[in-house]
Design an enzyme around this catalytic site. Structure first.
Site, mmCIF file in Angstrom:
data_model
loop_
_atom_site.group_PDB
_atom_site.id
_atom_site.type_symbol
_atom_site.label_atom_id
_atom_site.label_comp_id
_atom_site.label_asym_id
_atom_site.label_seq_id
_atom_site.Cartn_x
_atom_site.Cartn_y
_atom_site.Cartn_z
ATOM 1 N N GLU A 164 0.864 -1.197 0.316
ATOM 2 C CA GLU A 164 0.355 -0.111 -0.102
ATOM 3 C C GLU A 164 1.300 1.256 -0.090
ATOM 4 O OE1 GLU A 164 -3.084 -0.112 -0.767
ATOM 5 O OE2 GLU A 164 -3.207 -2.412 -0.241
ATOM 6 N N CYS B 87 -1.954 8.774 4.788
ATOM 7 C CA CYS B 87 -2.143 8.206 3.257
ATOM 8 C C CYS B 87 -3.298 9.001 2.590
ATOM 9 C CB CYS B 87 -1.419 6.856 3.177
ATOM 10 S SG CYS B 87 -2.521 6.096 3.692
HETATM 11 P P1 NAD Z 1 9.065 5.688 3.432
HETATM 12 O O1 NAD Z 1 8.665 4.658 1.544
HETATM 13 O O2 NAD Z 1 9.789 6.783 3.335
HETATM 14 O O3 NAD Z 1 9.263 4.458 4.687
HETATM 15 C C1 NAD Z 1 8.225 3.213 4.065
HETATM 16 C C2 NAD Z 1 9.005 2.498 4.892
HETATM 17 O O4 NAD Z 1 10.098 1.790 4.546
HETATM 18 C C3 NAD Z 1 10.120 2.592 5.607
HETATM 19 O O5 NAD Z 1 10.479 1.346 6.761
HETATM 20 C C4 NAD Z 1 11.228 2.639 5.293
HETATM 21 O O6 NAD Z 1 12.630 2.650 6.033
HETATM 22 C C5 NAD Z 1 10.992 1.496 4.237
HETATM 23 N N1 NAD Z 1 12.628 1.701 2.724
HETATM 24 C C6 NAD Z 1 12.315 3.141 2.695
HETATM 25 N N2 NAD Z 1 13.886 3.339 1.891
HETATM 26 C C7 NAD Z 1 14.331 1.744 1.577
HETATM 27 C C8 NAD Z 1 14.428 1.221 0.635
HETATM 28 N N3 NAD Z 1 15.018 1.946 -0.423
HETATM 29 N N4 NAD Z 1 14.163 -0.575 0.484
HETATM 30 C C9 NAD Z 1 13.312 -1.025 0.938
HETATM 31 N N5 NAD Z 1 12.990 -0.344 2.611
HETATM 32 C C10 NAD Z 1 13.482 1.209 2.548
HETATM 33 O O7 NAD Z 1 7.604 5.804 3.649
HETATM 34 P P2 NAD Z 1 7.556 6.763 5.233
HETATM 35 O O8 NAD Z 1 7.875 8.714 5.357
HETATM 36 O O9 NAD Z 1 7.585 5.667 6.226
HETATM 37 O O10 NAD Z 1 5.624 7.091 5.111
HETATM 38 C C11 NAD Z 1 5.219 7.913 4.195
HETATM 39 C C12 NAD Z 1 4.582 7.168 3.173
HETATM 40 O O11 NAD Z 1 3.588 5.792 3.479
HETATM 41 C C13 NAD Z 1 3.682 7.535 2.141
HETATM 42 O O12 NAD Z 1 3.975 7.778 0.633
HETATM 43 C C14 NAD Z 1 1.793 7.575 2.002
HETATM 44 O O13 NAD Z 1 1.427 7.699 0.968
HETATM 45 C C15 NAD Z 1 2.182 6.061 2.270
HETATM 46 N N6 NAD Z 1 1.429 5.489 2.474
HETATM 47 C C16 NAD Z 1 0.501 4.801 2.854
HETATM 48 C C17 NAD Z 1 -1.082 3.625 3.022
HETATM 49 C C18 NAD Z 1 -1.885 3.199 2.451
HETATM 50 O O14 NAD Z 1 -1.970 2.956 2.994
HETATM 51 N N7 NAD Z 1 -1.003 3.141 0.898
HETATM 52 C C19 NAD Z 1 -0.560 3.933 4.530
HETATM 53 C C20 NAD Z 1 0.184 4.675 5.202
HETATM 54 C C21 NAD Z 1 1.075 5.054 4.422
#
Ligand code: NAD
Length: 547
Positions: free
Chosen positions: A293, A327
């Site tokens: 998601e 999100c």
């Molecule tokens: P993010 O993508 O920065 O991080 C999410 C997770 O991914 C973290 O644990 C992070 O450490 C990890 N991550 C970061 N870079 C990575 C890489 N290169 N490889 C593997 N893992 C990696 O997101 P965030 O800032 O924590 O959250 C915000 C984002 O999440 C927004 O885009 C939001 O829309 C989305 N979100 C979506 C939903 C949904 O249900 N669609 C819900 C909550 C948040």
């Protein structure tokens, strides 16, 4: 299966407490907040039966007071990730065989622990670590996580009950096996409930997990592990590894036993992970389940018959609660010219009335954004809007990171429906409004606006339309069919409740496996059909072969 067809307790949404002045819950959460603020919590890695302190640590700083240290967390090296995988696979030997009702009992107990003795610790950790006001913390870290845990148990029972027909002399059964291998859960900063749900939903279905939480959610991640352990989750079923996301992910994805990923976070990160899984495909023993998601550019679209006060409230709440870091938060808005001046007055009034500051002061509606990276990004878009000719800031536009990462809730008005902040996910308290001409308005013009909304963004997570005209509502529901996985009529686009509005989006917003639903749990099982024949045939010849 145990010795009985057990009914699980009926899942009911955890009631949201009010925290109004004078309530016992308000007093309790503030005391817990103070304790955690001064506690200097140390967060280890959880690998099998061990709590590993690697000595390589980072500090945990509240976004609203970034020089204050509330704790530290330990960072994994590659060998720790490999150990987490092997411990998970070891735990799988017993966990995957444990009767479902035993697994259910653990997670139901976890829900009751969170609803009861851990409630204010979960809330206070979320307030401090993720800068949420008490209401936003309560609906997330107390209620939504309980709902995930309880409803998932109910959905698991429904799945197990889905069985095929059996013809005479035959008994057909379907067994919902956990995946062969382990599940990797990667969680975002913005919801404590998502952090708890992604590893536990897979574990509930009999899987073992390696969980990598967000660096910006470590304080509440620690409480989640405390709760799972107190609830009796056996060692190794959920292994928490903190640290460099790329190293952890690359190590996990290199394992032949990698059987699935449960991801929530941003779109580009998910696409990158998907590509890596694709390139590693020859390594895996099974085709990994890929559930993600991701981002959104969620809309509010008002018809000229909408109620202006209702539209304004949908914007004020939908765009700014939790600093727009949901999100589902509304970030692009389409309003008819005939209603604009009224809606504008209401929104400006609302935004000017918001108080911003620390969550400890409960009169604050708005708190800080999550980290400096997010602050800088938001500030740069605000600066750009101040300069651009086709954009104007009608309220907000200030920011200050001297003590905490504070961005004033900001409303941008643009004359260009494709202006950058109408298309790019900013993930903060910034909403952009485009006003459309509704002179001589008719169904065709409404269809044109719907088409604009549909085609503007790569995302399709949430969207809301407000309309007093049923035909227009029906038309938009049809035309925007693929524009949002969660579509709201006469409401704001945020606030999905487990068991009521299963959540998820399509297009670049994710695989739409609907967190908090049976659809999601189905991704963590691999069905085996067992056909048993009571009196097998003894002659290969069918009657038609007769002379
Ligand atoms: P993010 O993508 O920065 O991080 C999410 C997770 O991914 C973290 O644990 C992070 O450490 C990890 N991550 C970061 N870079 C990575 C890489 N290169 N490889 C593997 N893992 C990696 O997101 P965030 O800032 O924590 O959250 C915000 C984002 O999440 C927004 O885009 C939001 O829309 C989305 N979100 C979506 C939903 C949904 O249900 N669609 C819900 C909550 C948040």
């Amino acid at each position: 299966m145990g010795k009985g067809f057990f009914h699980v307790p009926e899942a009911v949404n955890e009631p949201v407490k009010s925290y109004a002045p004078g309530t016992p819950e308000r007093e309790e959460v503030l005391l817990t907040y103070k304790d955690l603020w001064n506690a200097n919590t140390e967060v280890p890695l959880y690998i099998g039966s061990e709590q590993v302190k690697t000595g390589d640590t980072r500090t945990i700083n509240p976004p609203h007071d970034h020089q204050h240290v509330v704790g530290t967390y330990h960072i994994a090296k590659k060998k720790h990730v490999e150990k987490a995988i092997s411990e998970a696979l070891e735990a799988r030997k017993s966990w995957s065989k444990l009767e479902w009702e035993q697994r259910a009992a653990i997670f139901l107990k976890a829900a009751d622990l969170i609803a009861g003795p851990y409630r204010q610790k979960m809330n206070a950790a979320t307030m401090i670590g993720q800068s949420k006001n008490i209401y936003q913390a309560e609906i997330d870290a107390a209620c939504e996580i309980c709902d995930f845990l309880r409803f998932n148990v109910e959905y698991m029972a429904q799945i197990y009950n889905e069985q095929p027909e059996s013809s005479e002399g035959v008994w057909n059964r379907v067994e919902y096996r956990p995946l062969e291998g382990f599940v990797y859960a990667i969680t975002p900063f913005n919801f404590t409930a998502i952090a708890g749900n992604l590893p536990s939903s897979a574990a509930l279905m009999g899987n073992v997990a390696v969980w990598k939480p967000s660096d910006s959610q470590m304080l509440s991640a620690q409480i989640i592990m405390e709760v799972f352990r107190e609830a009796g989750l056996p060692d190794g079923v959920i292994n928490m590894v903190n640290g460099d996301p790329e190293m952890v992910t690359d190590t996990v994805l290199a394992s032949p036993d990698f059987a699935g990923i449960h991801f929530t976070g941003s779109t580009d990160v998910f696409k990158g992970i998907w590509s890596k899984i694709g390139s590693n495909i020859q390594k895996y023993k099974t085709y990994p389940r890929i559930v993600g998601e991701t981002g959104g550019k969620d809309f509010i679209l008002a018809h000229p018959t909408a109620n202006p006060k209702q539209v304004a409230t949908a914007i004020s709440r939908g765009a700014f609660e939790y600093q727009g870091q949901k999100c589902s938060a509304a970030s692009r808005v389409y309003l008819p010219k005939s209603l604009w001046s009224q809606i504008k007055d209401f929104v400006v009034q609302d935004v000017k009335s918001f108080k911003m500051g620390t969550p400890e002061d409960m009169t604050n509606f708005v708190n800080a954004v999550i980290h400096e990276g997010s602050f800088n990004k938001l500030a740069s878009y605000i600066d750009k809007a101040k300069k651009d000719k086709n954009a104007e800031i009608i309220v907000g536009g200030n920011y200050d990171k001297s003590k905490g990462y504070f961005i004033e809730p900001t409303v941008i008005l643009t004359t260009d429906p494709h202006y950058t902040t109408m298309e790019t996910e900013l993930f903060g308290p910034v909403v952009t409004i485009y006003v459309y001409d509704d002179k001589n308005f008719d169904a065709q013009k409404w269809a044109d606006i719907c088409e604009l909304v549909d085609n503007t963004s790569i995302y399709a997570l949430t969207g809301a339309i407000l309309s007093g005209d049923r035909y227009a509502a029906a038309q938009a529901t049809d035309l925007l069919q693929n524009a949002a996985g969660n579509f709201y009529i006469n409401d704001k686009p945020t606030g999905a409740v487990v068991g009521q509005q299963p959540f998820g989006g399509a297009r670049a917003s994710g695989t739409n496996d609907k967190a908090g639903s049976k659809m999601n749990l189905m991704r963590w099982v691999s069905a085996r059909l067992i056909k048993e024949t009571f009196v097998p045939a003894t002659d290969y010849r069918y009657p038609f072969l007769g002379e």
